[in-house]
Design an enzyme around this catalytic site. Structure first.
Site, short mmCIF file in Angstrom:
data_model
loop_
_atom_site.label_atom_id
_atom_site.label_comp_id
_atom_site.label_asym_id
_atom_site.label_seq_id
_atom_site.Cartn_x
_atom_site.Cartn_y
_atom_site.Cartn_z
N ARG A 21 0.82 -1.22 0.00
CA ARG A 21 0.00 0.00 0.00
C ARG A 21 0.86 1.27 0.00
O ARG A 21 0.51 2.29 0.59
CB ARG A 21 -0.99 0.00 1.19
CG ARG A 21 -2.10 -1.03 1.04
CD ARG A 21 -3.06 -0.99 2.22
NE ARG A 21 -2.39 -1.42 3.44
CZ ARG A 21 -2.79 -1.12 4.67
NH1 ARG A 21 -3.87 -0.40 4.85
NH2 ARG A 21 -2.13 -1.57 5.72
N ASN A 56 -16.88 -3.83 -5.05
CA ASN A 56 -16.79 -2.97 -3.89
C ASN A 56 -15.81 -1.81 -4.16
O ASN A 56 -15.38 -1.11 -3.27
CB ASN A 56 -16.34 -3.79 -2.68
CG ASN A 56 -16.57 -3.05 -1.38
OD1 ASN A 56 -17.35 -2.11 -1.32
ND2 ASN A 56 -15.85 -3.44 -0.34
N GLU A 93 -21.49 -1.16 20.45
CA GLU A 93 -20.59 -1.90 19.53
C GLU A 93 -19.11 -1.61 19.74
O GLU A 93 -18.32 -1.65 18.79
CB GLU A 93 -20.99 -1.65 18.06
CG GLU A 93 -22.44 -2.03 17.77
CD GLU A 93 -22.85 -1.88 16.29
OE1 GLU A 93 -21.96 -1.77 15.43
OE2 GLU A 93 -24.06 -1.89 16.02
N CYS A 111 -8.55 1.07 1.42
CA CYS A 111 -8.48 -0.33 1.03
C CYS A 111 -9.28 -1.16 2.03
O CYS A 111 -9.45 -0.76 3.17
CB CYS A 111 -7.04 -0.82 1.05
SG CYS A 111 -5.99 0.11 -0.07
N ASP A 121 -28.47 -6.04 10.60
CA ASP A 121 -28.10 -5.08 9.56
C ASP A 121 -27.88 -5.77 8.21
O ASP A 121 -27.16 -6.77 8.14
CB ASP A 121 -26.80 -4.36 9.94
CG ASP A 121 -26.98 -3.45 11.15
OD1 ASP A 121 -28.07 -2.86 11.28
OD2 ASP A 121 -26.03 -3.32 11.95
N CYS A 151 -27.98 0.81 4.02
CA CYS A 151 -27.41 2.10 3.63
C CYS A 151 -26.55 1.96 2.40
O CYS A 151 -26.49 0.88 1.81
CB CYS A 151 -26.60 2.69 4.77
SG CYS A 151 -25.43 1.58 5.52
N GLU A 160 -30.55 4.86 5.37
CA GLU A 160 -29.88 6.11 5.06
C GLU A 160 -30.73 6.83 4.03
O GLU A 160 -31.00 6.29 2.96
CB GLU A 160 -28.52 5.74 4.46
CG GLU A 160 -27.60 6.87 4.21
CD GLU A 160 -26.39 6.37 3.45
OE1 GLU A 160 -26.53 5.45 2.62
OE2 GLU A 160 -25.31 6.90 3.68
N HIS A 201 -22.58 11.36 8.15
CA HIS A 201 -21.27 11.35 7.50
C HIS A 201 -20.58 12.69 7.57
O HIS A 201 -19.53 12.89 6.95
CB HIS A 201 -21.41 10.87 6.05
CG HIS A 201 -21.89 9.46 5.99
ND1 HIS A 201 -23.22 9.14 5.91
CD2 HIS A 201 -21.23 8.29 6.07
CE1 HIS A 201 -23.35 7.83 5.92
NE2 HIS A 201 -22.16 7.29 6.02
N1 GLN Z 1 -24.96 -1.31 13.29
C1 GLN Z 1 -23.93 -0.78 12.48
C2 GLN Z 1 -23.40 0.51 13.08
O1 GLN Z 1 -24.17 1.19 13.69
C3 GLN Z 1 -24.43 -0.49 11.09
C4 GLN Z 1 -23.35 0.05 10.22
C5 GLN Z 1 -23.76 0.32 8.81
O2 GLN Z 1 -24.90 0.42 8.49
N2 GLN Z 1 -22.84 0.43 7.91
O3 GLN Z 1 -22.26 0.84 12.91
ZN ZN Z 2 -25.75 2.31 7.73
#
Ligand code: GLN
Ligand code: ZN
Length: 759
Positions: free
Chosen positions: A15, A119, A484, A516, A599, A644, A666, A695
């Site tokens: 990288r 991706n 989390e 990456c 999710d 999202c 989102e 964001h």
């Molecule tokens: N539960 C995850 C978080 O809150 C969902 C993340 C996501 O949607 N990308 O980070």
């Molecule tokens: Zn999300």
């Protein structure tokens, strides 16, 4: 038979480009330093490819950020707001890629979108009505010369005019039609320049041909190339396609004056059929995409060579090619010391794919049965250690229809849940993660490195959970989350706890710009040795009177962000993951968790490129996989999901069929457009369209959030609406997070108040 690749990774085996570019962004190195790193990377790769024996070596596949943006810039397609900065070419380019704030001005970046079904993200270049399309720089020739000076003859490659026109964003009144004449002229000029330079082949990538094409699309393609090809000079043109077959335009393509046509035989389910049905012109080379540019498994030599034989038997002149650019696979396997040799033998990253091409070329011309390389490859496919788990396979085999259907039906559950939870109108919640502070990350990495004990690690997380719950209570949220803090990444966390996954150390793949990802590998049958999230969720629930949501990642997202197996179907792999997550759901429920969020952030990501394939090739198993995860819970256990990163308007019926009780998504950046579609399609699931964009560090005002909520209530019955931010908060700081959520709660309370009269 000759060999070719469509492109190579460019971020550097370690990288290097990423790190140097980031240094350049921080003004720690000069442009000359950065250019030197880039030159070195190109040099290493060209020499490596040449040494491997590759016949067609690409050039101009290098990029500082994105190849689509490079092509736009090459043809002078740069919006005025970036030109006005009057900074260097490189800085103007980076300003488009990532925005610019400084002495010269303040401009936002271009939008970024997923590149087809990968991706990788490309920059959505923009064209204005007064943009003068013309050849604007000498980069393609420069790179060709640079390689030539190293003794490497290359094939310059770039995005073709059709894909460029289809993917550009048009800021004014003009459309592709208005630019096609100038663009054809510019491409012709480029081809002539390259011809004069002595270039023998040029590769024009037209992946947009694999979509469903309209009559106008086909006409546009023909117009462009009928203008370009007669004026190309002595250079040969390879029309390169990938990520699918070109069923809507195959006959028109073979009728045009291309010298070579690149077709994808792996993702192009109909490619072979097209070639056999309509034939392939004997005066052209067929670049057959047979070595997978997207996945990391060894090529199956027997299958490849059988197909080569079959095509050659029809008199077709073949070049063995990668199926797409190798950009989508990691650099090399050698440094992966933690992978067992038995396992490693089954993988081919970019460098190993070069060897495969060379071996295949050799085998194609020999008595392959007697060749050690062929025998070794056969042996690989005869056996893969530790991949099979009979119990898992039997369990998938035994899935009965009833397991896909949660009882009772949604409407009945909805009433039961409302009665059981007694939540206020417009319940407030978040998407799951809370700020991952330096301390949170350090705690995880210290534990991973063995610097702290498990006890210390867990203690820290329990304190973080306590702190996070107190803050949520203070803010006044209704349904809480644990935060989390134990998770690095929403897929890796589960992968690391599931049997059947492998992890690499250096196998990075460019996602966008300097970013990456390191996707884990699904090696074998997937199972769950033990609970993965239950202790954290039950701890959190024990510390508050509020309901706490359990947090899981869904099977389709786990699959889509991994390198999948090729020996079993994606459907089977996903069902295996779904059963493992199902067990986690049932454990959470058994331990008293009454709301569980699963999710599916990446559900939309692998939606087939052709609409006709959406259901039969994907949604017909992806949606059932999700249903499999939650069908076992009680009526009063509420299932949430979250999505999202993409447009959902066109798959709303499929999302309803997931049969979740609540979905958050989102929506704030797309101005809540999705609400109209929800209304039009009579969406049943309760919804939490994000009311502010996480964001950005901006704190939305109470009034802004109220405006969003009112917009939602215009379209969705108030009893069905949840109020939440649009995604997880892990990338934010606590300060702006608390402030934003306080505004969210206040806005919700005010709107509730306004609505009290009606209830
Ligand atoms: N539960 C995850 C978080 O809150 C969902 C993340 C996501 O949607 N990308 O980070
Ligand atoms: Zn999300």
């Amino acid at each position: 038979m000759q060999t070719s690749i469509i492109g190579y990774p460019r971020i550097g085996a370690l990288r290097e480009l990423k790190f140097q570019t980031e240094k350049y962004f921080r003004h720690e190195i000069s442009e000359a330093d950065l250019q030197e790193t880039a030159r070195q990377i190109r040099q290493d790769q060209w020499l490596k490819q040449k040494a491997s024996g590759l016949d067609f070596i690409p050039s101009n596949d290098f990029s500082f950020y994105d190849g689509f943006l490079d092509t736009a810039v090459l043809f002078n397609i740069v919006p005025k707001r970036y030109q006005d900065l009057q900074v260097s070419d490189l800085d103007s380019y980076f300003a488009q890629a990532r925005g610019y704030q400084g002495e010269a001005g303040d401009v936002k970046a271009l939008a970024m979108k997923k590149w087809f079904n990968t991706n990788y993200h490309y920059m959505v270049a923009e064209i204005e009505d007064d943009t003068v399309v013309k050849l604007a720089n000498s980069r393609v020739v420069d790179h060709y010369r640079e390689a030539k000076a190293l003794g490497v003859e290359t094939q310059p490659s770039l995005i073709g005019p059709f894909t460029l026109l289809k993917k550009l964003r048009y800021l004014g009144q003009k459309t592709a039609q208005d630019f096609k004449a100038d663009l054809s002229q510019a491409y012709s000029q480029l081809l002539q320049t390259l011809a004069a330079e002595g270039v023998s082949w040029v590769q024009l990538d037209e992946p947009d041909l694999v979509y469903d094409l309209s009559v106008e699309d086909i006409q546009l393609f023909q117009d462009l190339y009928q203008a370009i090809l007669p004026k190309k000079g002595a250079v040969k043109v390879l029309l390169q396609t990938y990520f699918g077959d070109i069923r809507d335009i195959y006959q028109e393509v073979i009728a045009l004056d291309f010298d070579g046509i690149g077709l994808d035989f792996l993702e192009g389910r109909k490619t072979l059929e097209l070639v056999e049905k309509y034939g392939f012109p004997s005066d052209k080379l067929l670049f057959a995409g047979l070595v997978n540019g997207k996945n990391i498994w060894r090529n199956h030599y027997q299958e490849t060579l059988d197909l080569v034989d079959r095509l050659e038997a029809q008199g077709i002149a073949l070049v063995l090619n990668s199926s797409c650019s190798l950009l989508h696979v990691p650099y090399r396997l050698a440094p992966e010391e933690q992978l067992k040799a038995d396992y490693k033998a089954h993988f081919a990253f970019a460098e190993e794919k070069l060897q495969e091409l060379q071996e295949l070329k050799h085998l194609a011309g020999s008595d392959r049965q007697a060749e050690p390389a062929y025998q070794a490859n056969q042996a690989l496919f005869a056996h893969r250690p530790d991949a099979d788990d009979a119990k898992v396979q039997a369990r998938v085999q035994g899935i009965e229809e009833a397991l896909f259907n949660r009882q009772p039906a949604f409407a009945e559950r909805e009433a039961l849940q409302k009665a059981a939870f007694n939540l206020p109108l417009l319940p407030t919640t978040t998407i799951g993660s809370f700020p991952q502070t330096k301390e949170v990350k350090k705690n995880r990495s210290d534990f991973k490195k063995g610097l702290i004990s498990r006890e210390a690690y867990e203690d820290f997380n329990r304190q973080a959970i306590d702190d996070c719950l107190r803050r949520q209570e203070e803010i006044g949220l209704d349904v809480l989350v644990h935060g989390e803090f134990e998770r690095n990444d929403m897929v890796e966390y589960f992968g690391e706890r599931l049997q059947g996954y492998l992890f690499t150390q250096y196998a990075w793949v460019q996602s966008y710009g300097t970013r990456c990802v390191k996707p884990p590998i699904i090696w074998g049958d997937i199972s769950r040795p033990q609970a993965m999230t239950v202790p954290w969720s039950t701890y959190a629930q024990s510390r508050t009177e509020h309901l706490v949501k359990g947090m899981l990642t869904g099977p389709v997202t786990i699959l889509n962000w991994s390198f999948p197996r090729e020996d079993i179907s994606l459907k089977t792999s996903t069902y295996q993951i779904a059963l493992a997550i199902r067990d986690e759901v049932l454990d959470l429920e058994a331990q008293g968790i009454r709301i569980i969020q699963i999710d599916e952030a990446a559900l939309r990501e692998k939606l087939p490129l052709r609409q006709t394939d959406w259901y039969s090739q994907y949604l017909d198993w992806a949606i059932p996989a999700f249903r499999l995860v939650h069908s076992g819970v009680q009526a009063t256990t509420q299932i949430h999901t979250h999505m999202c990163y993409s447009e959902f308007t066109d798959i709303i019926p499929a999302i309803d069929q997931m049969d979740a009780d609540v979905i958050s998504f989102e929506a704030s950046r797309s101005d809540l457009e999705i609400l109209d579609s929800l209304k039009a399609q009579n969406f049943q699931t309760e919804v939490g369209p994000g009311v502010y964009d996480i964001h950005s560090p901006r704190v939305p005002s109470v009034d802004e959030i109220k405006t969003s909520i009112r917009k939602i209530l215009d379209k969705v019955a108030i009893q069905k609406v949840w109020i939440n931010p649009d995604c997880g908060l892990k990338t934010r700081g606590w300060e702006e997070t608390s402030a934003s959520l306080k505004h969210l709660v206040q806005a919700t309370e005010e709107i509730r108040h306004e609505n009290e009269r009606t209830f």
